[in-house]
Design a protein around this motif. Structure first.
Motif, PDB file in Angstrom:
ATOM      1  N   LYS A   3       0.825  -1.204   0.000  1.00 60.67           N
ATOM      2  CA  LYS A   3       0.000   0.000   0.000  1.00 60.67           C
ATOM      3  C   LYS A   3       0.867   1.265   0.000  1.00 60.67           C
ATOM      4  O   LYS A   3       0.548   2.252  -0.655  1.00 60.67           O
ATOM      5  N   LEU A   4       1.960   1.224   0.725  1.00 61.53           N
ATOM      6  CA  LEU A   4       2.861   2.363   0.772  1.00 61.53           C
ATOM      7  C   LEU A   4       3.473   2.618  -0.596  1.00 61.53           C
ATOM      8  O   LEU A   4       3.541   3.766  -1.057  1.00 61.53           O
ATOM      9  N   LEU A   5       3.899   1.565  -1.261  1.00 58.44           N
ATOM     10  CA  LEU A   5       4.477   1.725  -2.602  1.00 58.44           C
ATOM     11  C   LEU A   5       3.437   2.231  -3.589  1.00 58.44           C
ATOM     12  O   LEU A   5       3.735   3.071  -4.455  1.00 58.44           O
ATOM     13  N   ALA A   6       2.203   1.747  -3.479  1.00 56.60           N
ATOM     14  CA  ALA A   6       1.134   2.216  -4.362  1.00 56.60           C
ATOM     15  C   ALA A   6       0.845   3.692  -4.109  1.00 56.60           C
ATOM     16  O   ALA A   6       0.627   4.465  -5.054  1.00 56.60           O
ATOM     17  N   PHE A   7       0.832   4.090  -2.827  1.00 59.10           N
ATOM     18  CA  PHE A   7       0.602   5.492  -2.491  1.00 59.10           C
ATOM     19  C   PHE A   7       1.713   6.374  -3.047  1.00 59.10           C
ATOM     20  O   PHE A   7       1.456   7.448  -3.609  1.00 59.10           O
ATOM     21  N   LEU A   8       2.947   5.949  -2.896  1.00 59.29           N
ATOM     22  CA  LEU A   8       4.070   6.743  -3.410  1.00 59.29           C
ATOM     23  C   LEU A   8       4.021   6.856  -4.933  1.00 59.29           C
ATOM     24  O   LEU A   8       4.359   7.904  -5.492  1.00 59.29           O
ATOM     25  N   GLU A   9       3.598   5.809  -5.589  1.00 55.44           N
ATOM     26  CA  GLU A   9       3.507   5.828  -7.052  1.00 55.44           C
ATOM     27  C   GLU A   9       2.429   6.819  -7.515  1.00 55.44           C
ATOM     28  O   GLU A   9       2.643   7.590  -8.448  1.00 55.44           O
ATOM     29  N   THR A  10       1.273   6.811  -6.854  1.00 61.41           N
ATOM     30  CA  THR A  10       0.227   7.764  -7.223  1.00 61.41           C
ATOM     31  C   THR A  10       0.630   9.193  -6.843  1.00 61.41           C
ATOM     32  O   THR A  10       0.262  10.133  -7.533  1.00 61.41           O
ATOM     33  N   TYR A  11       1.377   9.346  -5.772  1.00 58.65           N
ATOM     34  CA  TYR A  11       1.842  10.669  -5.357  1.00 58.65           C
ATOM     35  C   TYR A  11       2.799  11.255  -6.393  1.00 58.65           C
ATOM     36  O   TYR A  11       2.752  12.456  -6.680  1.00 58.65           O
TER      37      TYR A  11
END
Length: 60
Positions: A3-11
């Protein structure tokens, strides 16, 4: 962790902040141009408005 990696990617893909910075730079550029124009023509404009004021105050 996923989830953290997905959040960083969308950010990273979010461009709202970049657009705000671009508008800020445009506004700063316009402010610099206005300041330069006032500095360059301020005395002439002051004389023009004083002349207009004097002609309006003069009795006919």
């Amino acid at each position: 962790m996923v989830k953290l990696l997905a959040f960083l990617e969308t950010y990273k893909k979010d461009e709202n902040g970049a657009t705000a910075i671009e508008y800020g730079l445009i506004a700063a550029g316009i402010a610099v141009v206005i300041s330069a124009a006032v500095f360059a023509f301020g005395g002439e404009l002051n004389a023009l408005f004083e002349g207009l004021s004097g002609s309006l105050d003069a009795p006919e």
